[in-house]
Design a protein around this motif. Structure first.
Motif, PDB file in Angstrom:
ATOM      1  N   ASP A  41     -22.778   8.793  19.206  1.00 48.27           N
ATOM      2  CA  ASP A  41     -21.963   9.970  19.536  1.00 48.27           C
ATOM      3  C   ASP A  41     -20.706   9.628  20.329  1.00 48.27           C
ATOM      4  OD1 ASP A  41     -23.033   9.266  21.976  1.00 48.27           O
ATOM      5  OD2 ASP A  41     -23.752  11.271  22.489  1.00 48.27           O
ATOM      6  N   THR A  42     -20.347   8.341  20.397  1.00 52.18           N
ATOM      7  CA  THR A  42     -19.155   7.929  21.138  1.00 52.18           C
ATOM      8  C   THR A  42     -17.997   7.677  20.171  1.00 52.18           C
ATOM      9  OG1 THR A  42     -20.414   6.922  22.941  1.00 52.18           O
ATOM     10  CG2 THR A  42     -18.174   6.120  22.608  1.00 52.18           C
ATOM     11  N   PHE A  43     -16.802   8.154  20.536  1.00 50.62           N
ATOM     12  CA  PHE A  43     -15.623   7.786  19.764  1.00 50.62           C
ATOM     13  C   PHE A  43     -14.528   7.337  20.720  1.00 50.62           C
ATOM     14  CE2 PHE A  43     -13.782  11.897  20.855  1.00 50.62           C
ATOM     15  CZ  PHE A  43     -12.406  11.661  20.826  1.00 50.62           C
ATOM     16  N   VAL A  44     -13.610   6.527  20.203  1.00 52.73           N
ATOM     17  CA  VAL A  44     -12.442   6.110  20.954  1.00 52.73           C
ATOM     18  C   VAL A  44     -11.271   6.018  19.990  1.00 52.73           C
ATOM     19  CG1 VAL A  44     -12.923   3.629  20.672  1.00 52.73           C
ATOM     20  CG2 VAL A  44     -11.514   4.403  22.591  1.00 52.73           C
ATOM     21  N   ILE A  45     -10.103   6.370  20.470  1.00 53.06           N
ATOM     22  CA  ILE A  45      -8.854   6.166  19.734  1.00 53.06           C
ATOM     23  C   ILE A  45      -7.983   5.262  20.599  1.00 53.06           C
ATOM     24  CG2 ILE A  45      -6.794   7.219  18.720  1.00 53.06           C
ATOM     25  CD1 ILE A  45      -8.457   9.823  18.465  1.00 53.06           C
ATOM     26  N   GLN A  46      -7.615   4.112  20.053  1.00 52.09           N
ATOM     27  CA  GLN A  46      -6.808   3.149  20.793  1.00 52.09           C
ATOM     28  C   GLN A  46      -5.417   3.046  20.181  1.00 52.09           C
ATOM     29  OE1 GLN A  46     -10.058   0.513  20.252  1.00 52.09           O
ATOM     30  NE2 GLN A  46     -10.268   0.036  22.429  1.00 52.09           N
ATOM     31  N   GLU A  47      -4.416   3.054  21.036  1.00 49.85           N
ATOM     32  CA  GLU A  47      -3.036   2.862  20.591  1.00 49.85           C
ATOM     33  C   GLU A  47      -2.766   1.366  20.545  1.00 49.85           C
ATOM     34  OE1 GLU A  47       0.085   5.689  21.805  1.00 49.85           O
ATOM     35  OE2 GLU A  47       1.159   3.940  22.602  1.00 49.85           O
ATOM     36  N   HIS A  48      -2.396   0.878  19.370  1.00 51.74           N
ATOM     37  CA  HIS A  48      -2.308  -0.560  19.138  1.00 51.74           C
ATOM     38  C   HIS A  48      -0.865  -0.938  18.812  1.00 51.74           C
ATOM     39  CE1 HIS A  48      -4.309  -4.288  17.041  1.00 51.74           C
ATOM     40  NE2 HIS A  48      -3.486  -4.617  18.014  1.00 51.74           N
ATOM     41  N   HIS A  49      -0.202  -1.554  19.780  1.00 50.32           N
ATOM     42  CA  HIS A  49       1.177  -2.020  19.593  1.00 50.32           C
ATOM     43  C   HIS A  49       1.133  -3.428  19.015  1.00 50.32           C
ATOM     44  CE1 HIS A  49       3.428   1.186  21.825  1.00 50.32           C
ATOM     45  NE2 HIS A  49       2.184   1.440  22.204  1.00 50.32           N
ATOM     46  N   ALA A  50       0.786  -3.490  17.736  1.00 50.91           N
ATOM     47  CA  ALA A  50       0.725  -4.759  17.018  1.00 50.91           C
ATOM     48  C   ALA A  50       2.037  -4.952  16.269  1.00 50.91           C
ATOM     49  CB  ALA A  50      -0.476  -4.761  16.083  1.00 50.91           C
ATOM     50  N   ARG A  51       1.999  -5.656  15.139  1.00 52.75           N
ATOM     51  CA  ARG A  51       3.220  -5.863  14.358  1.00 52.75           C
ATOM     52  C   ARG A  51       3.852  -4.523  14.002  1.00 52.75           C
ATOM     53  NH1 ARG A  51       2.377  -9.315   9.068  1.00 52.75           N
ATOM     54  NH2 ARG A  51       0.972  -7.546   8.710  1.00 52.75           N
ATOM     55  N   SER A  52       3.036  -3.532  13.721  1.00 48.74           N
ATOM     56  CA  SER A  52       3.510  -2.155  13.567  1.00 48.74           C
ATOM     57  C   SER A  52       2.587  -1.257  14.383  1.00 48.74           C
ATOM     58  CB  SER A  52       3.516  -1.731  12.090  1.00 48.74           C
ATOM     59  OG  SER A  52       2.214  -1.786  11.549  1.00 48.74           O
ATOM     60  N   HIS A  86      -9.585   1.578   6.393  1.00 49.51           N
ATOM     61  CA  HIS A  86     -10.883   1.134   6.906  1.00 49.51           C
ATOM     62  C   HIS A  86     -10.806  -0.347   7.262  1.00 49.51           C
ATOM     63  CE1 HIS A  86     -15.409   0.440   6.396  1.00 49.51           C
ATOM     64  NE2 HIS A  86     -15.229   1.192   7.463  1.00 49.51           N
ATOM     65  N   THR A  87     -11.192  -0.694   8.483  1.00 47.54           N
ATOM     66  CA  THR A  87     -11.164  -2.078   8.957  1.00 47.54           C
ATOM     67  C   THR A  87     -12.587  -2.533   9.290  1.00 47.54           C
ATOM     68  OG1 THR A  87     -10.765  -1.404  11.261  1.00 47.54           O
ATOM     69  CG2 THR A  87      -8.837  -1.755   9.867  1.00 47.54           C
ATOM     70  N   GLU A  88     -12.703  -3.750   9.810  1.00 52.74           N
ATOM     71  CA  GLU A  88     -14.022  -4.293  10.109  1.00 52.74           C
ATOM     72  C   GLU A  88     -14.683  -3.537  11.266  1.00 52.74           C
ATOM     73  OE1 GLU A  88     -11.197  -6.541  12.827  1.00 52.74           O
ATOM     74  OE2 GLU A  88     -11.177  -5.728  10.783  1.00 52.74           O
ATOM     75  N   ASP A  89     -16.018  -3.495  11.246  1.00 52.42           N
ATOM     76  CA  ASP A  89     -16.757  -2.905  12.362  1.00 52.42           C
ATOM     77  C   ASP A  89     -16.459  -3.677  13.648  1.00 52.42           C
ATOM     78  OD1 ASP A  89     -17.895  -1.142  10.576  1.00 52.42           O
ATOM     79  OD2 ASP A  89     -19.759  -2.272  10.375  1.00 52.42           O
ATOM     80  N   HIS A  90     -16.427  -2.962  14.772  1.00 48.14           N
ATOM     81  CA  HIS A  90     -16.182  -3.561  16.085  1.00 48.14           C
ATOM     82  C   HIS A  90     -17.426  -3.397  16.957  1.00 48.14           C
ATOM     83  CE1 HIS A  90     -12.104  -3.772  14.710  1.00 48.14           C
ATOM     84  NE2 HIS A  90     -11.591  -4.055  15.899  1.00 48.14           N
ATOM     85  N   PRO A  91     -17.597  -4.271  17.947  1.00 44.84           N
ATOM     86  CA  PRO A  91     -18.746  -4.121  18.851  1.00 44.84           C
ATOM     87  C   PRO A  91     -18.587  -2.886  19.737  1.00 44.84           C
ATOM     88  CG  PRO A  91     -17.308  -5.877  19.610  1.00 44.84           C
ATOM     89  CD  PRO A  91     -16.789  -5.469  18.258  1.00 44.84           C
ATOM     90  N   LEU A  92     -19.709  -2.373  20.203  1.00 43.08           N
ATOM     91  CA  LEU A  92     -19.660  -1.183  21.051  1.00 43.08           C
ATOM     92  C   LEU A  92     -18.837  -1.401  22.309  1.00 43.08           C
ATOM     93  CD1 LEU A  92     -23.269   0.338  20.925  1.00 43.08           C
ATOM     94  CD2 LEU A  92     -21.261   0.906  19.545  1.00 43.08           C
ATOM     95  N   GLU A  93     -18.812  -2.648  22.797  1.00 48.46           N
ATOM     96  CA  GLU A  93     -18.051  -2.952  24.013  1.00 48.46           C
ATOM     97  C   GLU A  93     -16.548  -2.679  23.837  1.00 48.46           C
ATOM     98  OE1 GLU A  93     -21.549  -5.900  23.910  1.00 48.46           O
ATOM     99  OE2 GLU A  93     -20.192  -4.901  22.498  1.00 48.46           O
ATOM    100  N   TYR A  94     -16.112  -2.641  22.592  1.00 43.83           N
ATOM    101  CA  TYR A  94     -14.687  -2.422  22.327  1.00 43.83           C
ATOM    102  C   TYR A  94     -14.238  -1.016  22.728  1.00 43.83           C
ATOM    103  CZ  TYR A  94     -10.586  -4.501  20.105  1.00 43.83           C
ATOM    104  OH  TYR A  94      -9.358  -5.091  19.880  1.00 43.83           O
ATOM    105  N   ALA A  95     -15.185  -0.101  22.916  1.00 42.14           N
ATOM    106  CA  ALA A  95     -14.849   1.281  23.268  1.00 42.14           C
ATOM    107  C   ALA A  95     -14.161   1.378  24.621  1.00 42.14           C
ATOM    108  CB  ALA A  95     -16.099   2.149  23.252  1.00 42.14           C
TER     109      ALA A  95
END
Length: 338
Positions: A41-52, A86-95
């Motif tokens: 039941d956890t979600f996160v939205i991360q702003e990613h300043h990568a190449r784009s 759709h990208t690769e699954d991430h570990p829960l710690e990434y939240a």
């Protein structure tokens, strides 16, 4: 030594294969560790300043964070769908991860948490995921549906969070100052800015992308290498900026002096002084763009400084004036320094 798990047995195999735990600050749990379990039941939205610039939506599911990269962010209205890759699954710690992924590493750039909270699952299949998000910036029912390969779309199913929000105008003609040889007598009623003698450009920024129109409201390509970085500085907020492109210390720089539309609402009828305060709060500053200073009631000092710096003129703007697209009025006055 334990046998290496297959990708079917280890949902984080792709994640680990793209990262070097000794080089990235991201969490990289061992493949031999049992997956932590949550309540899905956890979600996160991360702003990613990568190449784009993009936003990563991650939903906890079966011990991992199922992830999508959303280039234009979560759609605020059901009238528009946004691409979600759709990208690769991430570990829960990434939240809880925020940090700088080093150059040369996968996903290099700055990662910050844009929103997080809990969610409820209404449907989950290989081609469709329907959830209700409960965050501080994003809430309501959304559906992700697969289109082709890794490409999905995300659609907001509830009414807009802000029903009065409007899209950025397609085009707008900039307001112009009337020429005047003298400073206004009632200087306390005006804010004063430097005139840089550059090219007038309006910047329409949305979803981290920027387009420009010129002084005649014609769409122009914009300076090379400026639109993307400026969009990344603004982030997810839709905004219409007014400024000019000028040479500053030998470098072409976009000098921003007004904000005309912000977060789905027009500011054309908002007084100049309040628009300037809103603009200052955005904190827009970069190697090739700057928010210009303004000085309420200090006409003489601004003109003397402009003359000392070799600038052609100053602009006096009545503090209570609204923005009149395409108009040339005495509410704005262009005053030469000599």
């Amino acid at each position: 030594m334990a046998a290496k798990k297959s990708k079917d047995e280890d949902p984080l195999a792709d994640y680990r294969g793209k990262r070097d735990a000794g080089k990235t600050p991201e969490p990289v749990p061992s493949g031999d560790d049992a997956l932590p379990r949550g309540d899905d039941d956890t979600f996160v939205i991360q702003e990613h300043h990568a190449r784009s610039l993009h936003w990563d939506l991650r939903l906890e599911r079966d011990g991992v964070l199922v992830s999508w990269a959303v280039p234009k962010g979560i759609p605020p209205s059901p009238k528009v769908n946004h691409l979600a890759v759709h990208t690769e699954d991430h570990p829960l710690e990434y939240a809880t991860f925020e940090g700088e992924i080093p150059r040369g590493e996968y996903g290099a750039g700055t990662m910050t948490i844009w929103d997080r909270g809990t969610y409820e699952t209404e449907k989950w299949s290989e081609r469709e995921v329907m959830v209700v998000l409960h965050g501080s910036r994003v809430s309501g029912k959304h559906v992700l549906f697969k289109t082709r390969g890794k490409n999905w779309m995300i659609h907001r199913m509830d009414p807009p969070a802000d029903p009065d929000a409007e899209p950025l105008p397609a085009r707008l003609r900039p307001m112009l100052p009337a020429e005047n040889r003298r400073l206004p007598r009632d200087q306390d009623a005006y804010g004063f800015e430097f005139a840089w003698g550059g090219r007038r450009l309006l910047a329409y920024v949305e979803g981290g992308r920027t387009r420009f129109t010129d002084g005649r409201s014609r769409e122009v390509g914009g300076p090379a290498g400026l639109g993307g970085p400026l969009g990344r500085d603004v982030g997810a907020r839709p905004v219409l900026l007014d400024g000019e492109l000028a040479q500053v210390e030998g470098r072409e720089t976009y000098l921003i002096f007004d904000v005309l539309h912000l977060d789905g609402h027009s500011l054309l009828d908002v007084p100049y002084s309040e628009r300037r305060e809103r603009l200052d709060e955005l904190g827009l500053s970069g190697p090739r763009w700057q928010t210009t200073p303004w000085f309420p009631g200090e006409g003489e000092a601004v003109r003397e400084t402009a003359a000392a710096q070799g600038l052609p003129a100053v602009v006096a703007k009545r503090l209570g004036s609204v923005y009149e697209p395409g108009a040339r009025t005495e509410d704005w006055r262009l005053i030469p320094v000599r």
